[in-house]
Scaffold this active site. Structure first.
Site, PDB file in Angstrom:
ATOM      1  N   ARG A   1       0.798  -1.232   0.000  1.00  0.00           N
ATOM      2  CA  ARG A   1       0.000   0.000   0.000  1.00  0.00           C
ATOM      3  C   ARG A   1       0.825   1.275   0.000  1.00  0.00           C
ATOM      4  O   ARG A   1       0.449   2.257  -0.642  1.00  0.00           O
ATOM      5  CB  ARG A   1      -0.899  -0.015   1.233  1.00  0.00           C
ATOM      6  CG  ARG A   1      -1.915  -1.107   1.146  1.00  0.00           C
ATOM      7  CD  ARG A   1      -2.692  -1.282   2.433  1.00  0.00           C
ATOM      8  NE  ARG A   1      -3.627  -2.378   2.261  1.00  0.00           N
ATOM      9  CZ  ARG A   1      -4.408  -2.847   3.225  1.00  0.00           C
ATOM     10  NH1 ARG A   1      -4.353  -2.334   4.432  1.00  0.00           N
ATOM     11  NH2 ARG A   1      -5.222  -3.844   2.982  1.00  0.00           N
TER      12      ARG A   1
ATOM     13  N   SER B   1      -3.500  -7.305   9.931  1.00  0.00           N
ATOM     14  CA  SER B   1      -3.842  -6.603  11.159  1.00  0.00           C
ATOM     15  C   SER B   1      -4.954  -7.300  11.936  1.00  0.00           C
ATOM     16  O   SER B   1      -4.941  -7.294  13.172  1.00  0.00           O
ATOM     17  CB  SER B   1      -4.143  -5.142  10.881  1.00  0.00           C
ATOM     18  OG  SER B   1      -5.501  -4.915  10.820  1.00  0.00           O
TER      19      SER B   1
HETATM   20  C1  FAD Z   1     -12.650  -0.316   6.453  1.00  0.00           C
HETATM   21  C2  FAD Z   1     -11.566  -1.150   7.060  1.00  0.00           C
HETATM   22  C3  FAD Z   1     -11.225  -2.356   6.480  1.00  0.00           C
HETATM   23  C4  FAD Z   1     -10.223  -3.158   7.024  1.00  0.00           C
HETATM   24  N1  FAD Z   1      -9.938  -4.349   6.428  1.00  0.00           N
HETATM   25  C5  FAD Z   1      -8.992  -5.154   6.981  1.00  0.00           C
HETATM   26  C6  FAD Z   1      -8.707  -6.441   6.421  1.00  0.00           C
HETATM   27  O1  FAD Z   1      -9.338  -6.870   5.446  1.00  0.00           O
HETATM   28  N2  FAD Z   1      -7.759  -7.195   6.994  1.00  0.00           N
HETATM   29  C7  FAD Z   1      -7.051  -6.785   8.090  1.00  0.00           C
HETATM   30  O2  FAD Z   1      -6.210  -7.524   8.561  1.00  0.00           O
HETATM   31  N3  FAD Z   1      -7.314  -5.576   8.652  1.00  0.00           N
HETATM   32  C8  FAD Z   1      -8.259  -4.746   8.132  1.00  0.00           C
HETATM   33  N4  FAD Z   1      -8.531  -3.538   8.714  1.00  0.00           N
HETATM   34  C9  FAD Z   1      -7.841  -3.150   9.955  1.00  0.00           C
HETATM   35  C10 FAD Z   1      -8.441  -3.868  11.155  1.00  0.00           C
HETATM   36  O3  FAD Z   1      -9.845  -3.868  11.054  1.00  0.00           O
HETATM   37  C11 FAD Z   1      -8.077  -3.218  12.478  1.00  0.00           C
HETATM   38  O4  FAD Z   1      -6.754  -2.856  12.519  1.00  0.00           O
HETATM   39  C12 FAD Z   1      -8.348  -4.164  13.639  1.00  0.00           C
HETATM   40  O5  FAD Z   1      -9.663  -4.617  13.571  1.00  0.00           O
HETATM   41  C13 FAD Z   1      -8.067  -3.502  14.946  1.00  0.00           C
HETATM   42  O6  FAD Z   1      -8.615  -4.269  16.004  1.00  0.00           O
HETATM   43  P1  FAD Z   1      -8.495  -3.726  17.488  1.00  0.00           P
HETATM   44  O7  FAD Z   1      -9.150  -4.729  18.347  1.00  0.00           O
HETATM   45  O8  FAD Z   1      -7.117  -3.341  17.775  1.00  0.00           O
HETATM   46  O9  FAD Z   1      -9.322  -2.358  17.495  1.00  0.00           O
HETATM   47  P2  FAD Z   1     -10.857  -1.988  17.263  1.00  0.00           P
HETATM   48  O10 FAD Z   1     -11.628  -3.039  16.610  1.00  0.00           O
HETATM   49  O11 FAD Z   1     -10.809  -0.638  16.653  1.00  0.00           O
HETATM   50  O12 FAD Z   1     -11.427  -1.874  18.748  1.00  0.00           O
HETATM   51  C14 FAD Z   1     -11.106  -0.811  19.597  1.00  0.00           C
HETATM   52  C15 FAD Z   1     -11.931  -0.940  20.865  1.00  0.00           C
HETATM   53  O13 FAD Z   1     -11.525   0.064  21.785  1.00  0.00           O
HETATM   54  C16 FAD Z   1     -12.653   0.753  22.288  1.00  0.00           C
HETATM   55  N5  FAD Z   1     -12.201   2.106  22.654  1.00  0.00           N
HETATM   56  C17 FAD Z   1     -11.625   3.050  21.870  1.00  0.00           C
HETATM   57  N6  FAD Z   1     -11.341   4.144  22.604  1.00  0.00           N
HETATM   58  C18 FAD Z   1     -11.724   3.877  23.876  1.00  0.00           C
HETATM   59  C19 FAD Z   1     -11.697   4.628  25.102  1.00  0.00           C
HETATM   60  N7  FAD Z   1     -11.213   5.840  25.157  1.00  0.00           N
HETATM   61  N8  FAD Z   1     -12.194   4.021  26.207  1.00  0.00           N
HETATM   62  C20 FAD Z   1     -12.703   2.755  26.174  1.00  0.00           C
HETATM   63  N9  FAD Z   1     -12.735   2.025  25.037  1.00  0.00           N
HETATM   64  C21 FAD Z   1     -12.267   2.575  23.914  1.00  0.00           C
HETATM   65  C22 FAD Z   1     -13.663   0.688  21.173  1.00  0.00           C
HETATM   66  O14 FAD Z   1     -14.963   0.856  21.670  1.00  0.00           O
HETATM   67  C23 FAD Z   1     -13.418  -0.725  20.652  1.00  0.00           C
HETATM   68  O15 FAD Z   1     -14.130  -1.637  21.438  1.00  0.00           O
HETATM   69  C24 FAD Z   1      -9.523  -2.713   8.169  1.00  0.00           C
HETATM   70  C25 FAD Z   1      -9.862  -1.503   8.754  1.00  0.00           C
HETATM   71  C26 FAD Z   1     -10.865  -0.723   8.207  1.00  0.00           C
HETATM   72  C27 FAD Z   1     -11.198   0.577   8.844  1.00  0.00           C
END
Ligand code: FAD
Ligand code: SF4
Ligand code: FES
Lengths: 531, 224
Positions: free
Chosen positions: A286, A382
């Site tokens: 990318r 990711s």
């Molecule tokens: C449109 C899109 C498509 C994608 N496609 C892909 C893909 O095909 N393959 C891939 O590998 N990755 C992909 N990604 C990236 C991937 O989705 C994310 O990097 C990954 O899901 C992150 O997971 P996470 O659990 O770290 O965070 P998130 O799923 O973002 O969860 C964050 C959590 O923290 C909570 N939170 C945030 N701030 C606070 C706060 N201040 N206090 C309390 N809680 C809080 C939220 O409520 C949530 O529950 C994509 C991302 C996007 C946006």
């Protein structure tokens, strides 16, 4: 009875938080799973294209070491190789486990199939049409529900992180705000941060969710948590502005055969990436494609019209619906105009191989942590990093929790302090800060543009800042300073004034907030040190 | 484009609701109710802004919808009324507590006790996985009441995910849950049919789930 239970606190309930909760509950430990919204709302649900694992089901002799090498190369050798090794080795069993949790991965002839994704030599991305994140998250929510029923996972899902409770450099617990009851709560115990990426530093400019405001990360930063590689921001090459945000056209579109082109003066199409990089030009990482688009400076289109009916029907039906719905364009019939948009944050809370931060009792995983992806994340890595990282963080926290709880018993906990959220009068300054960041951290940067951004940023500071605004201000500054200090180009960090990649910068950028100033340093990548 | 947003506000759970009007003007022809709400000092829930998370469910011009999926230009007239969902307790302004809907899934034991049957029911599982837990289907359902046994389509879809990949060991329990929370309460009004923002084909999913859970027909395995 309940008082005698010692809880480990997880902040964030996307895939990383869910994975950590599941791991801890399976070990018989107790978890408070805290998030601003229920898991169904988390960004993890938005992921489309898929999750990587070298399952070797496509007859291409794929191997774990192939996945490892592509990930290291994609990340421009800035990721910790020991961590990436762990990630890629665990990947096949993680995907198989999701299958057992009922995830409807695409299959053909009785076995799972995988698709091409950018920066990978083999078809290695397992997928459920183009709603992979939704399918994975739904399955993990159900699995964690089992542990909620047994009392091992306590959900607090309208609770916002305010700050850590620190004492003598150790994390004693966490202070959160109950949005429904409008009251502050303090909870003792170790903390695993899984609060997602820094989208909120660029509102309206990213493909992600508005719920990941970046405020949790900002507060951690001023509480002394070290951050790494903040200058590495992934611009995804195929996004489209829609009202309030950027819509992603998943990389799967190119993985399944979509091609990028621009229109020449004479009206003909130029598939310039294929001309420049050969047959896999459309599937370059990318960072490479976004940079090429930025250099080109013209409208680029993605042509998916050659994809077969079968592909649209079985593999990308949801993508087609989405593009028709939002853009009024049927991608089966017409090319779609696209441009680079902010999509992922490679940098974040600095963690070691066990996902420990520099503060004892504090761990981090998922997109909020800097792990696995180096200078540029490969698509599909990711979701994997979030699930695997959540698990590793939980395992480390579990191992260390026995000692932790023992020493906490004779140690009175740190007390909470009031925390002011951003006030209405600060909204204008907030908006300015966002504009400054966008300018300073554009696809291609130079000393002048970054310094100009820093100078402008410094004019918005005032003596009466709320706690939240102050923290965001210093995190924004750290992002710009990290970009300024890395005087080379690598992955997603392209410096017009320093176009070369330099060996002396094969190090991580560490940002620390001292008593009155932010210090940026470059430090060895741990796994490389150890061999 | 200029619209007057008439919003039913409430300072807190216990206070009286009141209407307040806001003028909203924009050059963005694709602006949604969510785009407008973003600029107003009103409390509401949002996350994805692309109808993928279910956060922004509310009642717009008397119709339950997602704010981010409701284009202002498509709404007739100069004035738009915006109210919180009615079947859930209001916390503040347009923010409601959908805890009961989600807690019900725990009561119904919506999880695989010992893993799914991998080879079965992929299309059905995919369809069922799409449920956002937004609650819009419950809002229009004449048979759903928060205190009743019937869980509506917001319980049907998650149960259908399990049913689609029904492991033999869990058949009995699943059938019981399904009968209690879905089959016995559903009056087949299908008021929810056209409301699901996730595009779940409710009728089809219901027919298939009934077949497997009530009529004990083995789901046809798809040719893979
Ligand atoms: C449109 C899109 C498509 C994608 N496609 C892909 C893909 O095909 N393959 C891939 O590998 N990755 C992909 N990604 C990236 C991937 O989705 C994310 O990097 C990954 O899901 C992150 O997971 P996470 O659990 O770290 O965070 P998130 O799923 O973002 O969860 C964050 C959590 O923290 C909570 N939170 C945030 N701030 C606070 C706060 N201040 N206090 C309390 N809680 C809080 C939220 O409520 C949530 O529950 C994509 C991302 C996007 C946006
Ligand atoms: S079935 Fe559809 S309308 Fe009902 S909660 Fe799920 S997504 Fe919302
Ligand atoms: S904000 Fe996610 S559905 Fe509207």
């Amino acid at each position: 009875m309940a008082e005698s239970i010692s809880y480990i606190n997880i902040i964030g309930a996307g895939l990383a938080g869910l994975s950590a909760a599941k791991t801890l509950a399976e070990k018989g430990l107790y978890v408070r799973l805290v998030s601003v919204q229920p898991s169904q709302r988390a960004q993890s649900n938005l992921a489309e294209g898929g999750i990587n694992a070298s399952l070797n089901v496509m007859g291409e002799d794929d191997t774990v070491s192939g996945h490892f090498e592509d990930s290291m190369k994609g990340g421009c050798y800035l990721a910790d190789p020991v961590m990436v090794k762990g990630l890629t080795e665990a990947a096949p069993s993680i995907v198989r486990e999701f299958e057992k949790l009922g995830v409807p991965f695409n299959r053909e002839n009785g076995h799972m199939i995988q698709r091409n994704f950018g920066g990978q030599k083999k078809k290695r991305t397992a997928f459920a049409k183009s709603s992979t994140g939704k399918a994975l998250t739904t399955a993990l929510i159900d699995e964690v529900r089992k542990h909620e029923a047994s009392g091992h996972v306590l959900r607090l899902c309208h609770h916002r992180f305010e700050r850590l409770l620190l004492k003598d450099g150790r994390c004693e617990g966490v202070q959160v705000f109950d949005i429904y009851e409008k009251k502050v709560m303090c909870m003792e115990g170790p903390v695993i941060m899984c609060c997602g990426g820094l989208n909120g530093m660029f509102p309206g400019m990213t493909t992600g969710t508005t719920a990941n405001t970046g405020s949790a990360a900002a507060e951690l930063f001023i509480q002394g948590v070290e951050f790494a590689d903040l200058e590495f921001i992934q611009y995804h090459p195929t996004t489209v502005p829609i009202t309030g945000k950027r819509l992603l056209v998943t990389e799967a579109a190119r993985g399944e055969g979509g091609r990028l082109f621009y229109v020449k003066e004479d009206g003909s199409r130029c598939y310039w990436l294929e001309e420049k990089f050969g047959v896999r030009g459309n599937l370059m990482p990318r960072d490479v494609i976004s940079r090429e688009e930025d250099i080109l400076g013209r409208q680029v289109y993605i042509d998916m019209t050659a994809l077969s009916d079968e592909t649209w029907k079985k593999k990308l039906p949801d993508l087609r619906e989405e593009i028709i719905h939002y853009l009024g364009i049927d991608p089966k019939k017409e090319p779609v105009p696209v441009s680079p948009g902010i999509h992922y944050f490679m940098g974040g809370i600095r963690v070691d191989e066990g996902h420990r931060t520099n503060i004892s009792g504090l761990y981090a995983a998922g997109e909020c942590a800097c792990a696995y992806h180096g200078a540029n994340r490969l698509g599909g890595n990711s979701l994997l990093g979030a699930v695997y990282g959540g698990r590793v963080a939980a395992e480390t926290a579990a191992d260390e929790s026995y000692r932790y709880f023992e020493s906490a018993a004779d140690n009175p906990p740190a007390l909470f302090r009031t925390f002011e959220s951003i006030s209405a009068s600060e909204k204008e300054a907030e908006a300015r800060m966002e504009r400054i960041l966008v300018k300073g951290l554009s696809v291609r940067r130079n000393e002048e543009s970054i310094k100009a951004a820093l100078n402008e940023l410094h004019t918005i500071i005032s003596a009466e800042m709320s706690d939240e605004f102050e923290a965001r201000y210093y995190l924004a500054e750290a992002m710009l300073l990290s970009a300024l200090e890395r005087r080379e180009s690598r992955g997603a960090h392209t410096r017009l004034d320093w176009p070369e990649t330099k060996d002396e910068y094969k190090k991580i950028t560490v940002a620390r907030r001292g008593a009155d100033k932010t210090v940026i340093s470059f430090e060895k990548i741990t796994g490389q040190e150890n061999g | 484009m200029k619209k007057t947003l008439r919003i039913l506000r409430r300072a807190s759970k216990d206070s009286e609701p009141y209407w307040q009007e806001f003028e909203y003007e924009t050059a963005d022809g694709s602006a949604t109710v969510a785009t407008a709400l973003m600029t107003l000092p009103v409390t509401w829930e949002h996350s994805c802004l692309q109808k993928k998370c279910g956060a922004c469910a509310m009642v717009i011009n008397k119709v339950p919808r997602l704010a981010c999926d409701t284009c202002l230009a498509d709404l007739k007239g100069d004035s738009v009324t915006v109210e919180p969902l009615r079947k859930f307790p209001v916390i503040e302004d347009l923010l409601v507590d959908r805890k009961d809907m989600m807690d019900r899934l725990e009561e119904l034991r919506v999880w695989f006790a010992n893993g799914a049957d991998v080879s079965r029911g992929r299309e059905m599982a995919f369809e069922a996985s799409k449920c956002l837990q937004c609650g819009l289907c419950l809002e229009v359902c004449p048979n759903f009441h928060a205190e009743g046994k019937f869980g509506g389509m917001a319980a049907m879809a998650p149960l259908a995910r399990l049913i689609s990949k029904m492991p033999d060991a869990q058949v009995k329990e699943l059938r019981r849950s399904y009968k209690k929370a879905v089959y016995d309460g559903c009056g087949k009004s299908l008021a929810c049919r056209d409301i699901c923002p996730a595009g779940i084909n409710i009728e089809d999913l219901l027919v298939r789930s009934n077949a497997a859970a009530i009529w004990k027909r083995r789901l046809r395995d798809e040719e893979e």
